[in-house]
Design a protein around this motif. Structure first.
Motif, PDB file in Angstrom:
ATOM      1  N   GLY A 108      -4.907   9.336 -13.535  1.00 49.45           N
ATOM      2  CA  GLY A 108      -6.321   9.503 -13.884  1.00 49.45           C
ATOM      3  C   GLY A 108      -7.155   9.693 -12.641  1.00 49.45           C
ATOM      4  N   GLY A 109      -8.442   9.468 -12.788  1.00 49.65           N
ATOM      5  CA  GLY A 109      -9.352   9.644 -11.671  1.00 49.65           C
ATOM      6  C   GLY A 109     -10.700  10.119 -12.167  1.00 49.65           C
ATOM      7  N   TYR A 110     -11.411  10.792 -11.291  1.00 52.16           N
ATOM      8  CA  TYR A 110     -12.749  11.258 -11.645  1.00 52.16           C
ATOM      9  C   TYR A 110     -12.857  12.770 -11.513  1.00 52.16           C
ATOM     10  N   LEU A 111     -13.700  13.337 -12.378  1.00 48.17           N
ATOM     11  CA  LEU A 111     -14.013  14.772 -12.350  1.00 48.17           C
ATOM     12  C   LEU A 111     -15.527  14.926 -12.277  1.00 48.17           C
ATOM     13  N   LEU A 112     -15.973  16.051 -11.790  1.00 47.69           N
ATOM     14  CA  LEU A 112     -17.407  16.323 -11.835  1.00 47.69           C
ATOM     15  C   LEU A 112     -17.855  16.382 -13.296  1.00 47.69           C
ATOM     16  N   GLY A 113     -19.033  15.866 -13.555  1.00 47.91           N
ATOM     17  CA  GLY A 113     -19.561  15.860 -14.916  1.00 47.91           C
ATOM     18  C   GLY A 113     -20.124  17.203 -15.341  1.00 47.91           C
ATOM     19  N   ARG A 114     -20.493  18.020 -14.368  1.00 52.59           N
ATOM     20  CA  ARG A 114     -20.961  19.377 -14.620  1.00 52.59           C
ATOM     21  C   ARG A 114     -20.683  20.219 -13.380  1.00 52.59           C
ATOM     22  N   PRO A 115     -20.887  21.521 -13.494  1.00 47.89           N
ATOM     23  CA  PRO A 115     -20.533  22.398 -12.370  1.00 47.89           C
ATOM     24  C   PRO A 115     -21.200  21.973 -11.060  1.00 47.89           C
ATOM     25  N   ALA A 116     -20.495  22.170  -9.984  1.00 50.35           N
ATOM     26  CA  ALA A 116     -20.980  21.762  -8.662  1.00 50.35           C
ATOM     27  C   ALA A 116     -22.329  22.401  -8.335  1.00 50.35           C
ATOM     28  N   ARG A 117     -22.547  23.565  -8.895  1.00 50.11           N
ATOM     29  CA  ARG A 117     -23.802  24.262  -8.600  1.00 50.11           C
ATOM     30  C   ARG A 117     -24.988  23.592  -9.292  1.00 50.11           C
ATOM     31  N   GLU A 118     -24.671  22.778 -10.280  1.00 51.24           N
ATOM     32  CA  GLU A 118     -25.743  22.118 -11.038  1.00 51.24           C
ATOM     33  C   GLU A 118     -25.908  20.650 -10.666  1.00 51.24           C
ATOM     34  N   ILE A 119     -25.305  20.254  -9.560  1.00 57.55           N
ATOM     35  CA  ILE A 119     -25.488  18.886  -9.083  1.00 57.55           C
ATOM     36  C   ILE A 119     -26.059  18.948  -7.674  1.00 57.55           C
ATOM     37  N   SER A 120     -27.220  18.375  -7.496  1.00 56.24           N
ATOM     38  CA  SER A 120     -27.836  18.386  -6.169  1.00 56.24           C
ATOM     39  C   SER A 120     -27.651  17.033  -5.503  1.00 56.24           C
ATOM     40  N   VAL A 121     -27.832  17.052  -4.186  1.00 54.70           N
ATOM     41  CA  VAL A 121     -27.804  15.803  -3.431  1.00 54.70           C
ATOM     42  C   VAL A 121     -28.848  14.837  -3.985  1.00 54.70           C
ATOM     43  N   GLY A 122     -29.985  15.389  -4.395  1.00 55.48           N
ATOM     44  CA  GLY A 122     -31.032  14.554  -4.978  1.00 55.48           C
ATOM     45  C   GLY A 122     -30.574  13.846  -6.240  1.00 55.48           C
ATOM     46  N   ASP A 123     -29.802  14.546  -7.070  1.00 54.78           N
ATOM     47  CA  ASP A 123     -29.288  13.916  -8.289  1.00 54.78           C
ATOM     48  C   ASP A 123     -28.481  12.676  -7.951  1.00 54.78           C
ATOM     49  N   VAL A 124     -27.603  12.829  -6.981  1.00 54.29           N
ATOM     50  CA  VAL A 124     -26.737  11.712  -6.589  1.00 54.29           C
ATOM     51  C   VAL A 124     -27.576  10.585  -5.991  1.00 54.29           C
TER      52      VAL A 124
ATOM     53  N   ARG B 275     -30.751   9.829  -6.380  1.00 54.74           N
ATOM     54  CA  ARG B 275     -31.608   9.116  -7.338  1.00 54.74           C
ATOM     55  C   ARG B 275     -30.813   8.096  -8.134  1.00 54.74           C
ATOM     56  N   VAL B 276     -29.563   8.451  -8.472  1.00 51.81           N
ATOM     57  CA  VAL B 276     -28.730   7.502  -9.222  1.00 51.81           C
ATOM     58  C   VAL B 276     -28.374   6.289  -8.358  1.00 51.81           C
ATOM     59  N   LEU B 277     -28.026   6.543  -7.102  1.00 51.15           N
ATOM     60  CA  LEU B 277     -27.490   5.459  -6.279  1.00 51.15           C
ATOM     61  C   LEU B 277     -28.546   4.703  -5.480  1.00 51.15           C
TER      62      LEU B 277
ATOM     63  N   MET C  45     -37.361   4.307   6.439  1.00 50.96           N
ATOM     64  CA  MET C  45     -37.020   5.549   5.728  1.00 50.96           C
ATOM     65  C   MET C  45     -35.516   5.771   5.721  1.00 50.96           C
ATOM     66  N   ASN C  46     -34.727   4.770   5.506  1.00 48.85           N
ATOM     67  CA  ASN C  46     -33.300   5.037   5.495  1.00 48.85           C
ATOM     68  C   ASN C  46     -32.722   5.079   4.091  1.00 48.85           C
ATOM     69  N   ILE C  47     -31.669   5.856   3.972  1.00 47.42           N
ATOM     70  CA  ILE C  47     -30.835   5.747   2.802  1.00 47.42           C
ATOM     71  C   ILE C  47     -29.702   4.790   3.151  1.00 47.42           C
ATOM     72  N   THR C  48     -29.133   4.152   2.146  1.00 45.36           N
ATOM     73  CA  THR C  48     -28.105   3.150   2.387  1.00 45.36           C
ATOM     74  C   THR C  48     -26.733   3.813   2.298  1.00 45.36           C
ATOM     75  N   THR C  49     -25.709   3.009   2.516  1.00 41.46           N
ATOM     76  CA  THR C  49     -24.353   3.545   2.431  1.00 41.46           C
ATOM     77  C   THR C  49     -24.045   4.026   1.014  1.00 41.46           C
ATOM     78  N   LYS C  50     -24.716   3.440   0.034  1.00 45.55           N
ATOM     79  CA  LYS C  50     -24.470   3.891  -1.338  1.00 45.55           C
ATOM     80  C   LYS C  50     -24.719   5.383  -1.479  1.00 45.55           C
ATOM     81  N   GLY C  51     -25.914   5.799  -1.111  1.00 38.98           N
ATOM     82  CA  GLY C  51     -26.243   7.211  -1.219  1.00 38.98           C
ATOM     83  C   GLY C  51     -25.375   8.061  -0.315  1.00 38.98           C
ATOM     84  N   HIS C  52     -25.150   7.545   0.875  1.00 37.70           N
ATOM     85  CA  HIS C  52     -24.377   8.280   1.870  1.00 37.70           C
ATOM     86  C   HIS C  52     -22.941   8.495   1.389  1.00 37.70           C
ATOM     87  N   TYR C  53     -22.246   7.384   1.095  1.00 38.36           N
ATOM     88  CA  TYR C  53     -20.870   7.469   0.613  1.00 38.36           C
ATOM     89  C   TYR C  53     -20.818   8.257  -0.687  1.00 38.36           C
TER      90      TYR C  53
END
Lengths: 152, 152
Positions: free
Chosen positions: B63-79, B81-83, B1-9
DNA sequence: CGTAATCCCAAGTGTGTGGGTCGGAATTAT
DNA sequence: ATAATTCCGACCCACACACTTGGGATTACG
């Protein structure tokens, strides 16, 4: 977040054991045949289960395995912890020896760690909350409904 | 039941992004330095995050990275599931296309499957219930307390 | 007593994943 | 023009997973 076949097969095999509770030992061959699993692979799973006291073995012909304690006192979590190791999502979310993580210099890590700790606790609650007895109960209900799936 | 460094980082990096929300793009180099991670490895994580719309990229110097949508609309689960991919403990506990598992002839499997489904739902509840905004909130509280851990 | 059934044990094996590294191309602010 | 970035694809190595193989030890049963 996956469990491996060890935990999966382990719980399935333990459920079958529980179904035969009080009727003498069940050989792995029977379980393997009933469930389409490898007998030799099951052996590997039952070694740690025996060391953990979750099953007892009877050697020789007509031997096999018995539950090490009543089905009501064995949870899915018990089986999983033996076969999969600790169920924490990451190592530093474990309870014991947090000294190793005290020198963690990443503030984001420790912030996010709280999420993993919460997740860990929830996972434990779920798997500790289901006993082999309950699984048996459901199995028998399915049998009673003459569910064709249950050829047990 | 572990998450990897991908999800963690990934979650840690996204939290740092969220901390800089509205202040222009944050380069991976900064995140890598702040958190002691490999910049090249972070790149690998941000590719799928960008494709999923969780971040926007600005190329070139400054340059760099920005949030794609407001922080309130991004959950840990969203991240996660992608990673990490789907958070189901085993494949057959997933919602969609159960046809693949309909010819599952092992009754114990389908019995135990209910446990995995329950576990899956609980995991989703936990990770969907925490947003980047909340993590930021906690980070700022820690900062306000002048927690020496927070050199952010 | 022999045989078959069983558990027990130690290795080996092939595939995949985790956790990165490396090198460079494309884009853009200054 | 230069430096800072993102972007892209390839490579790598150790380890875990999911078994298989081959045998040894123990015991019920005929």
């Amino acid at each position: 977040m996956n469990i491996t076949t060890k935990g999966h097969y382990g719980v399935m095999a333990m459920t079958e054991l529980a179904m035969h509770d009080g009727k003498g030992p069940v050989p792995l061959k029977t379980i393997a045949e009933n469930q389409g699993l490898s007998e030799h692979y099951l052996e590997q799973l039952f070694a740690p289960l025996r060391r953990a006291g979750l099953v007892r073995s009877v050697r020789g012909a007509q031997g096999g395995y018995l539950l090490g304690r009543p089905a009501r006192e064995i949870s899915v979590g018990d089986v999983l912890r033996v076969l999969e190791g600790p169920l924490a999502p990451i190592e530093c979310a474990l309870d014991g020896n947090p000294e190793e993580w005290e020198n963690c210099t990443n503030p984001y890590n420790c912030l996010v760690r709280d999420v993993w700790v919460k997740l860990y606790k929830t996972i434990e609650e779920v798997v500790n909350g289901v006993t082999l007895e309950e699984l048996c109960q459901k199995a028998r209900e399915a049998q009673a409904r003459r569910n064709p799936m249950f050829y047990i």
